[in-house]
Design an enzyme around this catalytic site. Structure first.
Site, PDB file in Angstrom:
ATOM      1  N   PHE A  37       0.745  -1.176  -0.016  1.00  0.00           N
ATOM      2  CA  PHE A  37       0.005   0.025   0.026  1.00  0.00           C
ATOM      3  C   PHE A  37       0.953   1.227  -0.109  1.00  0.00           C
ATOM      4  CE2 PHE A  37      -2.928   3.185   2.147  1.00  0.00           C
ATOM      5  CZ  PHE A  37      -3.862   2.952   1.581  1.00  0.00           C
ATOM      6  N   ILE A  69       6.865   1.996   3.266  1.00  0.00           N
ATOM      7  CA  ILE A  69       5.924   1.126   2.667  1.00  0.00           C
ATOM      8  C   ILE A  69       6.565   0.012   3.300  1.00  0.00           C
ATOM      9  CG2 ILE A  69       5.245   0.402   0.467  1.00  0.00           C
ATOM     10  CD1 ILE A  69       4.656   3.481   1.218  1.00  0.00           C
ATOM     11  N   GLU A  89      -0.821   4.435  10.995  1.00  0.00           N
ATOM     12  CA  GLU A  89      -2.104   4.434  10.563  1.00  0.00           C
ATOM     13  C   GLU A  89      -2.962   5.335  11.293  1.00  0.00           C
ATOM     14  OE1 GLU A  89      -3.785   2.073   8.479  1.00  0.00           O
ATOM     15  OE2 GLU A  89      -2.225   0.407   8.269  1.00  0.00           O
ATOM     16  N   ARG A 106     -17.839  15.911  13.322  1.00  0.00           N
ATOM     17  CA  ARG A 106     -17.791  14.871  12.567  1.00  0.00           C
ATOM     18  C   ARG A 106     -18.916  13.876  12.601  1.00  0.00           C
ATOM     19  NH1 ARG A 106     -12.763  12.071  10.126  1.00  0.00           N
ATOM     20  NH2 ARG A 106     -11.409  13.654  11.108  1.00  0.00           N
TER      21      ARG A 106
END
Length: 397
Positions: free
Chosen positions: A123, A157, A363, A381
């Site tokens: 990803f 990555i 993350e 939100r």
């Protein structure tokens, strides 16, 4: 919501636990010290059908539910974070994204071999100047007939030197900021793709982490995932899955800290008694036990929502935030319980503490999740359904 594990889930947990005890834990100290990523572990995970746990059988996966994926991640991180990270990236960030957003041709060509473990997926979102601020990515994708030309650099990555396929996010229209981002499947063998591992990491030393360089890489139009401009939505939905696996893995790290600390508490004596008899040591042990239960409950709640095919951004964020902070606290306390020995790699808690720091950052940093939860609580939100939600479980062929 049923809190009891099914017979199948118990069998999977037992399978992965035995695998970790036999094929990871005896060697991880050496691999960590040498900075060695052992690719045979991924081959063995594929043989056990654990690289596509919650991918439908029609696409080569095991067809299990999302909480079974959580169980796998917990057991793997009990062995070492490097191999949970591999499953998080391959399955959580890449394969589940293809399941949610890919067309049938992309699923057949890329998802199916990944779910079987024959190909490895990675990803590519983070860049040297773009982490939490996704809209700041500078990698570009310019349409040129039936291809896009990609130029840019991705960093941090996981599986960079191992992956066969990358999901790369690039700007097709820089003037639109986050609405101008698109997603592409890039094969390692495409001309212009190079990778380089990052050395000198504090933790996850037994994992492969590095940079991906894209030098005028020609990517076929049919390798675009979704429509132009949907990349930001795709990336955010991918993070809901990646964060879920990270939270589940953190449960495994808390468990590893607790097991190591309890064992040491019964072995070590001070002032004429086991150190476990000292109240302040008991306090640290009690916190680990409490936080393990809380973390698991938060993870399973998010997994239940995923099984129902419901939006789970808030719940997954909460699980990731709490569990990763709890894992870092557990590792810190485990070193404290071990005293001077905890500062040496003679005991595994030294490695646990080094490894526990990374998930607090990646993350979504602790600060990002804090802001998210504050905004949810204040009503600033609100999650709205994505135009392509995850399929509910059980999957239908």
């Amino acid at each position: 919501m049923n809190f009891a594990l099914s017979a199948e889930q118990k069998a999977v947990a037992d399978l992965v636990r035995r695998f970790v005890d036999r094929e990871i834990r005896p060697y991880i100290r050496k691999w960590d010290a040498e900075g060695h990523f052992e690719p045979k572990i991924l081959q063995r995970l594929a043989e056990l059908q654990l690289m596509g746990v919650c991918i439908p059988e029609k696409y080569g996966g095991a067809g299990m539910d999302y909480n079974t994926l959580a169980i796998v991640c917990e057991e793997l991180e009990r062995g070492d974070i490097a191999f949970r990270t591999a499953v998080s990236v391959h399955t959580g960030l890449n394969s589940l994204t293809l399941l949610q957003w890919g067309n049938e041709e992309q699923k057949e060509k890329y998802l199916t071999p990944q779910a079987r473990g024959g190909k490895i997926g990675a990803f590519g979102l983070t860049e040297p100047d773009a982490g939490s601020d996704v809209a700041a990515i500078s990698t570009t994708a310019v349409r040129d007939g039936d291809v896009y030309r990609l130029n840019g650099q991705k960093t941090w990555i996981s599986l960079c030197d191992v992956a066969d396929h990358f999901l790369i996010f690039a700007k097709t229209d820089p003037s639109k900021k986050h609405k101008g981002i698109s997603c592409f499947i890039v094969e390692r063998d495409f001309e212009g793709v190079t990778t380089r591992a990052i050395q000198g990491k504090l933790g996850i030393r037994a994992g492969n982490t590095g940079e991906v360089f894209l030098d005028d890489v020609r990517v076929p139009v049919e390798n675009r995932v979704g429509e132009e401009g949907e990349g930001f939505k795709i990336a955010m939905s991918a993070l809901d899955n990646g964060r879920f696996t990270v939270a589940a893995g953190a449960c495994g790290l808390i468990r590893a800290c607790l097991e190591a600390s309890v064992k040491y508490c019964h072995e070590r004596k001070t002032f004429g008694k086991e150190i476990g008899r000292h109240q302040l040591v008991q306090q640290m042990i009690a916190k680990m036990s409490r936080n393990l239960d809380i973390s698991r409950l938060l993870v399973y709640r998010a997994g239940w929502l995923k099984n129902e095919g419901k939006r789970n951004t808030r719940e997954t964020s909460m699980a990731k935030w709490f569990a990763c902070d709890a894992a870092f606290e557990a590792a810190n306390d485990a070193v404290q319980i071990h005293g001077a020995y905890g500062y040496s790699n003679e005991y595994p808690v030294e490695r646990y503490l080094r490894n526990a720091k990374a998930p607090v950052i990646y993350e979504g940093t602790r600060e990002i999740h804090t802001i998210m939860q504050g905004e949810y609580a204040l009503g600033y939100r609100v999650d709205r359904p994505l135009n392509r939600n995850l399929p509910a479980w059980p999957f239908e062929d």
